[in-house]
Structure formats: C-alpha cells, structure tokens
Design a protein around this motif. Structure first.
Motif, PDB file in Angstrom:
ATOM      1  N   PRO A   1      37.516  39.215  35.298  1.00 40.60           N
ATOM      2  CA  PRO A   1      38.552  38.421  35.960  1.00 40.60           C
ATOM      3  C   PRO A   1      39.556  37.863  34.950  1.00 40.60           C
ATOM      4  O   PRO A   1      39.516  38.190  33.773  1.00 40.60           O
ATOM      5  CB  PRO A   1      37.729  37.296  36.585  1.00 40.60           C
TER       6      PRO A   1
ATOM      7  N   GLN B   1      44.486  37.463  37.819  1.00 39.89           N
ATOM      8  CA  GLN B   1      44.934  37.380  39.208  1.00 39.89           C
ATOM      9  C   GLN B   1      45.023  38.760  39.863  1.00 39.89           C
ATOM     10  O   GLN B   1      46.025  39.131  40.454  1.00 39.89           O
ATOM     11  CB  GLN B   1      46.291  36.680  39.291  1.00 39.89           C
TER      12      GLN B   1
ATOM     13  N   ALA C   1      42.740  39.576  42.131  1.00 40.06           N
ATOM     14  CA  ALA C   1      42.128  39.331  43.437  1.00 40.06           C
ATOM     15  C   ALA C   1      40.715  39.909  43.541  1.00 40.06           C
ATOM     16  O   ALA C   1      40.153  40.430  42.585  1.00 40.06           O
ATOM     17  CB  ALA C   1      43.019  39.849  44.566  1.00 40.06           C
TER      18      ALA C   1
ATOM     19  N   SER D   1      38.449  42.211  40.303  1.00 41.55           N
ATOM     20  CA  SER D   1      38.102  41.175  39.327  1.00 41.55           C
ATOM     21  C   SER D   1      36.604  41.070  39.107  1.00 41.55           C
ATOM     22  O   SER D   1      36.098  40.033  38.696  1.00 41.55           O
ATOM     23  CB  SER D   1      38.645  39.814  39.803  1.00 41.55           C
TER      24      SER D   1
ATOM     25  N   LEU E   1      36.325  36.693  44.294  1.00 40.99           N
ATOM     26  CA  LEU E   1      37.216  35.938  43.417  1.00 40.99           C
ATOM     27  C   LEU E   1      38.576  35.728  44.072  1.00 40.99           C
ATOM     28  O   LEU E   1      39.222  36.697  44.504  1.00 40.99           O
ATOM     29  CB  LEU E   1      37.382  36.656  42.080  1.00 40.99           C
TER      30      LEU E   1
ATOM     31  N   TYR F   1      42.627  34.973  44.677  1.00 41.62           N
ATOM     32  CA  TYR F   1      43.853  35.410  44.009  1.00 41.62           C
ATOM     33  C   TYR F   1      44.627  34.250  43.367  1.00 41.62           C
ATOM     34  O   TYR F   1      45.090  34.395  42.214  1.00 41.62           O
ATOM     35  CB  TYR F   1      44.756  36.161  44.982  1.00 41.62           C
TER      36      TYR F   1
ATOM     37  N   HIS G   1      45.954  31.395  41.094  1.00 41.67           N
ATOM     38  CA  HIS G   1      45.536  31.150  39.715  1.00 41.67           C
ATOM     39  C   HIS G   1      44.590  29.960  39.593  1.00 41.67           C
ATOM     40  O   HIS G   1      43.562  30.039  38.902  1.00 41.67           O
ATOM     41  CB  HIS G   1      46.773  30.924  38.845  1.00 41.67           C
TER      42      HIS G   1
ATOM     43  N   GLU H   1      41.230  30.936  41.013  1.00 40.96           N
ATOM     44  CA  GLU H   1      40.558  31.879  40.121  1.00 40.96           C
ATOM     45  C   GLU H   1      39.923  31.127  38.950  1.00 40.96           C
ATOM     46  O   GLU H   1      38.759  31.352  38.603  1.00 40.96           O
ATOM     47  CB  GLU H   1      41.552  32.914  39.608  1.00 40.96           C
ATOM     48  N   GLU H   2      40.669  30.214  38.339  1.00 42.04           N
ATOM     49  CA  GLU H   2      40.125  29.427  37.228  1.00 42.04           C
ATOM     50  C   GLU H   2      38.928  28.592  37.673  1.00 42.04           C
ATOM     51  O   GLU H   2      37.936  28.471  36.947  1.00 42.04           O
ATOM     52  CB  GLU H   2      41.203  28.508  36.656  1.00 42.04           C
TER      53      GLU H   2
END
Length: 324
Positions: free
Chosen positions: A121, A124, A126, A130, A298, A300, A302, A305-306
């Motif tokens: 990952p 981004q 998605a 990822s 995961l 999309y 940001h 995702e983090e």
C-alpha cells in the motif's frame, strides 16, 4: 557512494543480470516499450532487444506458465507481474507447478524461475491494488520469498535469486520505488538466506520486513530520544524464515514488537509470534505486541489509507507498552 532510488537499484540489478548471462530474459506486461508499469525496466528493451525483454499478453497464468516452461528448458526467466493482486491469477501456476515440480519429480526437475511482484500500500491505489500478500506465498513450500527493503537488497537480490535452482518470488514495495538514498557504485549480490539487524538495541526488538521496515526504523529513532533502545530486525526473507535471528534478538532484549502491513489474521506477524512462543517463551518479559494493517479492504482516500496502516506512532506506543 552514489545517490539512487529503489527504482534505479532494481533496474541496475536487472541490467547486470541480463548482461551477465545470455540465458536471462525479462518478460511481463508492458515491461518492454512502455518501460514497466513502475518504470523499473525503462531502457532495457533498447539495450538488450526484443528477444531478451519481452512484452506479453494480459494473461498472468499464461506468461507465468511460459516462464516455468522456459526455466525447465534451461533458461533463466525473470517474470514481472504488474501488481501483487494480479499474481492471484497465476496462483495455480505458482503453487501447483513452480513450487511442486522438483518434489513431484523426485529431484529430476528444477524450476530456476524468478518472479518480480510490485506489492504493498501507500500510493492510493485503492482496495484492489494495495494488497500485502507476501505471507500468502510464504505459506507455500518449494518457494523462496524475498522482501527487499534497502537499496543494497533491491539491487543485489536478483543475481543470487537467478542462481537458485528453485523458484524465487521478489516482492518490491511500490511505495519505495521513488525513495532515494546512497549506494556504493560497486554494490553487488547480497545474501538471500537470512535476516539482518538494521539497528542494534537492548530494550525491545522490532521485527519488520518490506514496507514495514521504514516505520520500524523511524520508531526506533523516536524511542531512542526517550531513552528506549530498540533493536530493528529486517526479516528480508519470509520463506525460509530466519527464526534464529529473531530468537537471538528476543534473547537479548526480552521484548518483541512485530510490525506488518499485512492484515493481522494469519499474517507473517502471527507466524513470528507463534515461533517465539514455541522456542523463547521464557525469554519474554512482556506479551508479544503486533502492529498490523487494519482488517478492511484498504481505503482510497489518503487519510484513511494512512489510518489503516501501521504508523510510527503505533509502533512507538506498542514498544512502550512492551517496555512498561
């Protein structure tokens, strides 16, 4: 020393392999004229020609199968799968053919195949692009599974992988391709059999691999500022797992935190925790901590995702719990 990126280090390893042995060739989707999905093979078609750098149809099962056949025939193919999620389309070839033929033939057949797989990952891409599936392949006997996380490993793992008579999977972290650092001009082949201590310490062991090494090292730096000495072990090889390196570190520090971008259930972190419990339980002064990816597809965006991935603050908090 010269400044370079992970992308350039992987490319240098490919160029050296192609130049050193006429049996080596690269094949995969868009590896030729396009220069690779992540530009790792850029320029190699012009340098080595279409016989050595081959664009393939969009069928992972077909071109991984062709790579297996070429390896059985005496070639040294390097097969690139565009991203790790697409490797599932070739899982039958990898699991039922590449990994088993030596054993099913009583040692008469070797499959010296290398499969390069961009993974992980952080860009981004998605939920469908990822994945961290290295642990899935580390479950399969007959394979060697490599997870380079330093520039030296990125450049130097391919040559010994091609010399291995069995299939080798090299998982390249997508988020690292653009990361830069310094690498000696004469950097060459590296060991592909064991783990490495990237930072010595005395209070707690942080075990990581691939994309989780950077947050582990950053966490160790932050912990040092607070007087906690963290030892960072880079697994480098998920199969066969260098459990002795992990056990030796735990014996020194008596505490363990495993950092893993993969989902927690059934992950490499679970295997490491189990082996430490089996072989070094009485060395532990605190329960094993695991910092893993959140068990969701995961996201999309940001910030989401983090939030779904192990961060430096998460690793620091786990280490502090272990140290008490």
């Amino acid at each position: 020393m010269a400044a370079t990126t992970f992308r350039e280090a992987f490319r240098a390893g490919l160029r050296e392999a192609l130049a050193a042995d006429e049996r080596v060739f690269l094949m995969g989707e868009d590896v030729g004229r396009y220069g690779g999905c992540f530009a790792v093979s850029q320029g190699l078609l012009e340098e080595f020609g279409e016989r050595r750098v081959r664009d393939t149809p969009l069928s992972e099962s077909a071109f991984v199968g062709a790579g297996i056949g070429a390896a059985l025939g005496g070639a040294r193919p390097v097969v690139e799968i565009m991203t790790v999620n697409f490797s599932l389309l070739a899982l039958d070839q990898i699991l039922n053919n590449a990994a088993t033929l030596r054993h099913m033939s009583g040692g008469q057949l070797a499959v010296p195949l290398v499969v390069r797989i961009p993974t992980g990952p952080g860009r981004q891409l998605a939920a469908q692009h990822s994945h961290t599936l290295e642990g899935l392949y580390a479950h399969i006997p007959g394979l060697r599974v490599l997870t380079p996380a330093t520039l030296a490993d990125a450049r130097g793992m391919l040559a010994p992988a091609l010399a291995d008579p069995d299939p080798v999977l090299i998982f390249e972290q997508i988020a690292l391709y653009g990361a830069s650092g310094e690498l000696p001009d004469d950097a060459g082949p590296v060991d592909i059999t064991g783990a490495a201590v990237r930072r010595p310490g005395t209070d707690v062991t942080l075990v990581a691999y691939g994309g989780s090494l950077a947050p582990a090292l950053a966490a160790a730096e932050q912990l040092a500022a607070d007087g906690v000495s963290a030892e960072v072990v880079d697994l480098r090889v998920l199969r066969p797992l260098d459990e002795q390196a992990v056990l030796a570190s735990v014996t020194r520090t008596h505490r363990l935190v495993v950092v893993d971008n993969a989902w927690r259930s059934g992950s490499p972190s679970a295997e490491i925790a189990a082996r430490v419990a089996e072989h070094a339980l009485y060395e532990l002064d605190a329960p094993v901590e695991r910092v893993c990816g959140v068990e969701v597809p995961l996201p999309y965006p940001h910030h989401l995702e983090e939030a779904a991935l192990p961060g430096v603050a998460d690793v620091v908090a786990a280490a502090r719990r272990a140290v008490g």
